[in-house]
Design a protein around this motif. Structure first.
Motif, PDB file in Angstrom:
ATOM      1  N   THR A 241      47.753  50.608  46.284  1.00  0.00           N
ATOM      2  CA  THR A 241      47.365  49.518  45.309  1.00  0.00           C
ATOM      3  C   THR A 241      47.591  48.109  45.841  1.00  0.00           C
ATOM      4  OG1 THR A 241      48.376  50.911  43.511  1.00  0.00           O
ATOM      5  CG2 THR A 241      48.047  48.786  42.890  1.00  0.00           C
ATOM      6  N   LYS A 242      48.420  47.756  46.590  1.00  0.00           N
ATOM      7  CA  LYS A 242      48.359  46.088  46.847  1.00  0.00           C
ATOM      8  C   LYS A 242      47.136  46.296  47.900  1.00  0.00           C
ATOM      9  CE  LYS A 242      53.401  45.394  46.738  1.00  0.00           C
ATOM     10  NZ  LYS A 242      54.246  44.365  47.246  1.00  0.00           N
TER      11      LYS A 242
ATOM     12  N   GLU B  78      44.197  45.539  45.935  1.00  0.00           N
ATOM     13  CA  GLU B  78      44.181  43.916  45.284  1.00  0.00           C
ATOM     14  C   GLU B  78      43.766  42.982  46.451  1.00  0.00           C
ATOM     15  OE1 GLU B  78      48.199  43.655  44.028  1.00  0.00           O
ATOM     16  OE2 GLU B  78      47.931  45.191  42.544  1.00  0.00           O
TER      17      GLU B  78
ATOM     18  N   THR C 146      43.422  37.021  51.177  1.00  0.00           N
ATOM     19  CA  THR C 146      43.268  36.431  49.440  1.00  0.00           C
ATOM     20  C   THR C 146      42.245  35.207  49.379  1.00  0.00           C
ATOM     21  OG1 THR C 146      45.373  35.353  49.501  1.00  0.00           O
ATOM     22  CG2 THR C 146      45.340  37.359  48.506  1.00  0.00           C
TER      23      THR C 146
END
Length: 194
Positions: A102-103, A106, A193
């Motif tokens: 999941t991380k 993301e 990110t």
């Protein structure tokens, strides 16, 4: 027949520590008794020497014949990796925690949990992105520099150096773990990110 079935079943599963650990210890004991050092980065040094790097740097002027045995380790790693991935892995999914998947997703790694190498960085299509080139070049430089600066790679220090009770290897391994934690928890999210 039953032996063959049990052997096949054992090969399709990860080996427990009480099997793989003593096998590693046995190999290391044999290498120490033969006066050999184990490490994957020393193979890169040998490959560079074979390729003629000694013409440009005295560092690569080494006796290649004395290190040929270690090249078999590279060949075995390649063959073993191929056999493990193609013949002994009925499920191509990577067995990592759902929280990690999941991380990673993301952060834009949609292939997390399905591929050993993230296709977002290591596929041919991803090479069209200049950011991927920069990441791979900087990472390669840092790994190469760190290996040379530390006097060996993670496998050389953690397996061979610690087996020889070498203090520099203990310091290097502690540094590898600290660096890995900093990378994963602080730098990795910053890099991916943006």
């Amino acid at each position: 027949m039953i032996f063959a079935q049990n052997l096949t079943k054992m090969l399709y599963q990860p080996w427990p520590w009480y099997v793989s650990g003593p096998l590693i210890a046995l190999i290391m004991a044999l290498l120490i008794l033969m006066g050999k050092r184990f490490g994957m980065s020393s193979n890169l040094e040998t490959f560079c020497s074979i390729g003629g790097a000694g013409k440009f740097s005295d560092y690569f002027k080494i006796d290649v014949k004395s290190k040929r045995w270690n090249l078999l380790v590279v060949l075995g790693s390649v063959i073993g990796g191929f056999v493990g991935a193609q013949l002994l892995s009925p499920n191509p999914a990577v067995n990592i925690s759902d929280k990690t998947v999941t991380k990673l997703q993301e952060l834009g790694f949609d292939s997390a949990g399905t591929a050993y190498l993230p296709t977002e960085l290591f596929s041919v299509e991803s090479l069209a992105d200049p950011k991927v080139w920069i990441i791979l070049l900087v990472a390669g430089f840092l790994v190469g520099f760190g290996t040379r600066y530390a006097g060996g790679c993670t496998s050389g220090h953690a397996i061979s150096g610690l087996s020889n009770l070498q203090r520099p290897s203990l310091i290097a391994v502690i540094g590898f773990f600290i660096g890995g934690l900093i990378m994963v928890h602080l730098l990795f999210p910053l890099i991916f990110t943006v």
